[in-house]
Structures are given as structure tokens and as C-alpha cells.
Design a protein around this motif. Structure first.
Motif, PDB file in Angstrom:
ATOM      1  N   PRO A  46      24.129  32.324 -47.831  1.00 56.15           N
ATOM      2  CA  PRO A  46      23.348  33.494 -48.239  1.00 56.15           C
ATOM      3  C   PRO A  46      22.355  33.907 -47.157  1.00 56.15           C
ATOM      4  CG  PRO A  46      23.533  31.963 -50.067  1.00 56.15           C
ATOM      5  CD  PRO A  46      24.113  31.267 -48.860  1.00 56.15           C
ATOM      6  N   GLU A  47      22.126  35.199 -47.061  1.00 55.77           N
ATOM      7  CA  GLU A  47      21.278  35.747 -46.015  1.00 55.77           C
ATOM      8  C   GLU A  47      19.894  35.103 -46.020  1.00 55.77           C
ATOM      9  OE1 GLU A  47      19.750  40.134 -44.400  1.00 55.77           O
ATOM     10  OE2 GLU A  47      21.051  39.978 -46.166  1.00 55.77           O
ATOM     11  N   GLY A  48      19.466  34.660 -44.846  1.00 51.68           N
ATOM     12  CA  GLY A  48      18.129  34.097 -44.664  1.00 51.68           C
ATOM     13  C   GLY A  48      18.028  32.609 -44.933  1.00 51.68           C
ATOM     14  N   TRP A  49      19.024  32.030 -45.566  1.00 51.85           N
ATOM     15  CA  TRP A  49      18.933  30.618 -45.927  1.00 51.85           C
ATOM     16  C   TRP A  49      18.958  29.691 -44.720  1.00 51.85           C
ATOM     17  CZ3 TRP A  49      21.402  28.608 -51.064  1.00 51.85           C
ATOM     18  CH2 TRP A  49      20.889  29.341 -52.135  1.00 51.85           C
TER      19      TRP A  49
END
Length: 497
Positions: free
Chosen positions: A160-163
């Protein structure tokens, strides 16, 4: 048929460094099979690959996960045999466990490496391929014009984005988890699909404090509610699962004298705010194909909003009438090794000049196995697919393994099998199961569907006593009982005692 390269020979002649009949991009299961087949007809075949020259299965998928599961099963059996009157204690050497996983993985990889090493050096290019606006393949310092292109670039774990930034070194994926030098003390697993379930249970059985999170109240993507509920019941007795939870935030902190710890802020299924904290977070939220940055659109290939190629032949991987084939995990059709193998074989045959006589393997029926304990299997059509067809008259044959004879003897008696039978044809439409020996029962049902065997044909075969497979017979008998004209089978003891 249209050629993938739209550039004219005159315009390209000063740039092109090599012209080939077939270029294969990606050297995993599908790519290797395609290369072997195409090489039977053409001398000017090239295979381009970035990264390891083995397969996803061997490097980061099927084989290392099954090696970990094998160790976990040994530990579990040793620690849970008191009901048999066997009392023992075990000592798990985490470093040795993980080292064996890597050693055996290297053993399996050596066979693939030997095959790849036998290929001519001038047909192998190690590097990142990109297809430019002229439809030419750019790789390293070469510019290659190919009459036909087979794309087999595989897939990568979805994060997931940013993880990645938020979790830092506490983030693990199925691509990195097997590189751990030792078993972790604690682990959160995000995703209850096949990868998440298998690894979560394996690490738990090896003594790791594991917590499994999933957004839906489902495991293994099960679509039959009864099978899903039974799977949750069987698995929750030995695995902490927060199903129906919503993750709001992830991150990591440095704790004095303890090092780095990951955290997850989440809402549980009741809507209460909670926090998990531990050593690592294993993100198992699926895999995505690797074609987005390839420049595939320059060959006339259209992708949908999930990067899946449109106008795809599920039999050969061909895109419309283009001389372009997208096979294996790259097409995001059915991301399983046996499917990738068949698609690569078929595409490699299709590009040959005598492709009218090429042996094209038929599309594999949907068939998946999750190697948790108990195992989970899905074969053929799912129950929702069957229910959506208003003209299809079906029955559901069922058997519980909770009191099935051999299952109870072995102490593995938790499970449920549903077989979906067609009233009109007496054929098996599909099946879903959680239970012992599910991988073998799944194979039998897959063979029946593939070879158009009737339920009567299956019941006419012998079922040895006492075996877990007798449960399959009971479910098939239930299918026949519910048909309009039941099959008269021989008297059997339903409980298989």
C-alpha cells in the motif's frame, strides 16, 4: 497479423543493433517454457531478464514457503501429541530453520540455473527491457527489433502507498521474509489470502507471536460462506486473527534499549480502536504484474484500470491479432505456476512458423490450493458463479470431516467439503473445501472436470477403507441423492468407520 514494431526498416536500420524473430521478456516459469518452445523453430530467439534467472516459485514463492511449512508442521506435531499419549517438549532453532529454507531453495534453484547456463550466451540478455514508441526493445546498450514478442515479466508484492517509508526496515514481503537470519519474536501479517495464511500459520507453529489482519471477514478468498466460516473456525483455534478489521495507520518507533518496533493502529470488527506493536509487519496483500513500466502500450496493447491486458486469449496469451503474447503472472489471469507453465508453452508454440500444428495446451480450469492446516482448495466454478447463471440447475453435495473416520483417527478432523453438481449433465461444476488431504481431493475433482467424468463415473471408482478420501465419496453420494434421478450406489457405511 500486426507486427509489434511499427517502425519502418529504413528508419530503424541505423539504430537497431539486432533483429530477431522472437524476443521473450522475462525468464520465469512462463518465459523459460516459451523460450524452449520457440527455440525449436528459430535460431534467432533472445530472452531478456532483469533480476534472478530462476522462477518466482523457487526464489520467493511455492518452494521456500513449503519448506517453512514443513518445519512448522514438524514442530506442531511434536508439540500437540498429548491426545495420543505422547508427551514431549521441543526446542526450535530459528537460525537453523531459516538456513534450511535457503539451502534447500538453492538446491532447487540449481536445476533451473543448470538449464539456463546451457542456453547460448548470445541468446541471453541480463538487463531491464523497455519498449519505446517505435516498438523497439531497449535493453542495456542494445536496440532490438522483434517480429514477435512474448512478455513474461511476472509479478511483485503489492505494498500500500506510503507503507514502505512508514515501516522502514520493519516491513517484510514474501520477497524478503525468507532472508531473515532467525525467526522473529513477533509478527503482524496483513492479508488472509493464500500467502498470508500459509506464512502466518507457519511462523505461529514455529513459536512466533503472530497476529493476522484482514479487511474482510474471509480467508483464502473463499466465496462459499459455509466453507469460509468453517475455515475460520478451524484456523482460529491456533491463530490470532482480526478479520473485518480496518488499518488506519502503520509505522515504526525506536524504543530505548529495545531497538525498532513496528506498530499498527486499527479498528477491530466491533469498531473499537486498537493498536498492535511488534518486531515486523509482513505485507501479504497480493501481487501485481510487472508490465506497467514496460512500455507495452507502444505495441498496441491496452490495459484496464488494474494493469490487466485487454483482448487477451486465455489459451495462448495472444493480444487480439497482434504478434504480442502476455503470459504467466504478467497477464494477471490466474497467477499460479501450472497456469504460467501452460501459457508459456502455448505461446512459445504459437510463434513458430508451423503454429497451425503447434500443440496448444488447453486453458487450465481454476484450481487453487492453500497449504495451511487444514488445507483449503477451490476447483472449477465458484458457488457465486454458478448461482449467477439462471439456467443452471445445480445441487450441493456436502460432507463434514469433523467425524470422518480416518480424519478422526489422525486427529485432523476439522473440515467441510462442498461439491457443486449439475442436475442436467451429472457433471461436477466445481468444489470448495477446507480439510485434511484437500490437495488430493482437489486433484481428483480437477481431473474429473477436465476429463468430463460424471458423478456416477466417480462413484464407480474404488475408495479404499479407511482413508480420508472416503469423505469425497460421501459428498458425491450426497450430490446423487439430491439429483432428480439419484444414482443407485452400493451400500456403504456413511461414517466410514
Amino acid at each position: 497479423m500486426n507486427k509489434p514494431s511499427s517502425v519502418s526498416a529504413d528508419n530503424a536500420s541505423s539504430k537497431v543493433t539486432r533483429k530477431v524473430s522472437v524476443a521473450i521478456i522475462g525468464a520465469g516459469t512462463a518465459g523459460q517454457n516459451a523460450f524452449r518452445q520457440a527455440s525449436k523453430m528459430f535460431d534467432d530467439v533472445v530472452i531478456i531478464n532483469e533480476g534472478f534467472w530462476t522462477t518466482t516459485c523457487i526464489a520467493v514463492g511455492c518452494m521456500p514457503s513449503k519448506l517453512l511449512i514443513a518445519a512448522a508442521d514438524r514442530a506442531h506435531d511434536a508439540n500437540h501429541s498429548t491426545e495420543f499419549g505422547i508427551h514431549t517438549t521441543t526446542q526450535i532453532d530459528g537460525k537453523q530453520v531459516m538456513q534450511r529454507v535457503r539451502d534447500e531453495r538453492s538446491h532447487f534453484a540449481s536445476y533451473i540455473k543448470k538449464q539456463v547456463d546451457s542456453w547460448p550466451d548470445d541468446k541471453k540478455i541480463a538487463g531491464h527491457a523497455h519498449i519505446n514508441e517505435q516498438g523497439l526493445i531497449e535493453v542495456n546498450d542494445e536496440l532490438i527489433e522483434a517480429s514477435q514478442i512474448i512478455v513474461a515479466t511476472g509479478s511483485s508484492p503489492f505494498i500500500p502507498e506510503g507503507w514502505a517509508d512508514k515501516l522502514g526496515d520493519t516491513l517484510l514481503t514474501s520477497n524478503t521474509v525468507f532472508e531473515l537470519a532467525d525467526l522473529p519474536k513477533s509478527l503482524a501479517v496483513i492479508g488472509a489470502g493464500s500467502i498470508g495464511l500459509e506464512l502466518a500459520q507457519a511462523f505461529k507453529r514455529l513459536g512466533v507471536d503472530v497476529t493476522l489482519f484482514n479487511r474482510e471477514k474471509r480467508v483464502a478468498g473463499l466465496k462459499d460462506d459455509d466453507i469460509n466460516n468453517k475455515a475460520i473456525d478451524c484456523l482460529s483455534s491456533q491463530l490470532t486473527m482480526h478479520l473485518g478489521s480496518k488499518i488506519n495507520e502503520v509505522g515504526h518507533n525506536t524504543i530505548e534499549n529495545e531497538g525498532t518496533a513496528a506498530f499498527i493502529d486499527y479498528e477491530d470488527s466491533a469498531g473499537e480502536l486498537q493498536q498492535w506493536q511488534g518486531e515486523y509487519v509482513l505485507v501479504a496483500t497480493g501481487r501485481r504484474n510487472n508490465i506497467k513500466q514496460l512500455g507495452i502500450e507502444h505495441l498496441g496493447v491496452e490495459l484496464d484500470d488494474k494493469n490487466r491486458p485487454k483482448d487477451l486469449s486465455k489459451k495462448t496469451g495472444q493480444i487480439g491479432d497482434l504478434n504480442v503474447y502476455i503470459v504467466g503472472d504478467a497477464n494477471a489471469h490466474i497467477p499460479l505456476l501450472h497456469v504460467a507453465s501452460d501459457e508459456g508453452y502455448s505461446a512459445g508454440s504459437m510463434v513458430c512458423k508451423n503454429n497451425e500444428d503447434a500443440y496448444i495446451r488447453p486453458p487450465a480450469i481454476p484450481f487453487s490450493i492453500v497449504f495451511c492446516s487444514p488445507q483449503i482448495v477451490n476447483v472449477g466454478k465458484s458457488l457465486p458463479e454458478i448461482q449467477q447463471d439462471p439456467d443452471l440447475k445445480y445441487v450441493v453435495g456436502s460432507v463434514s470431516f469433523d467425524n470422518q473416520g480416518r480424519s478422526r483417527v489422525m486427529g485432523v478432523n476439522c473440515g467441510l467439503l462442498h461439491i457443486y453438481g449439475c442436475k442436467k449433465t451429472d457433471r461436477v461444476l466445481g468444489a470448495s473445501m477446507v480439510g485434511p488431504d484437500a490437495e488430493y481431493i482437489g486433484h481428483i475433482l480437477a481431473t474429473a472436470i477436465t476429463n468430463d467424468l460424471s458423478v456416477k463415473d466417480l462413484l464407480n471408482t474404488p475408495f479404499y477403507h479407511p482413508t480420508i478420501l472416503e469423505g469425497l465419496r460421501t459428498a458425491l453420494q450426497d450430490v446423487q441423492h439430491k439429483m432428480e434421478i439419484p444414482y443407485q450406489f452400493h451400500d456403504t457405511q456413511e461414517n466410514n468407520f
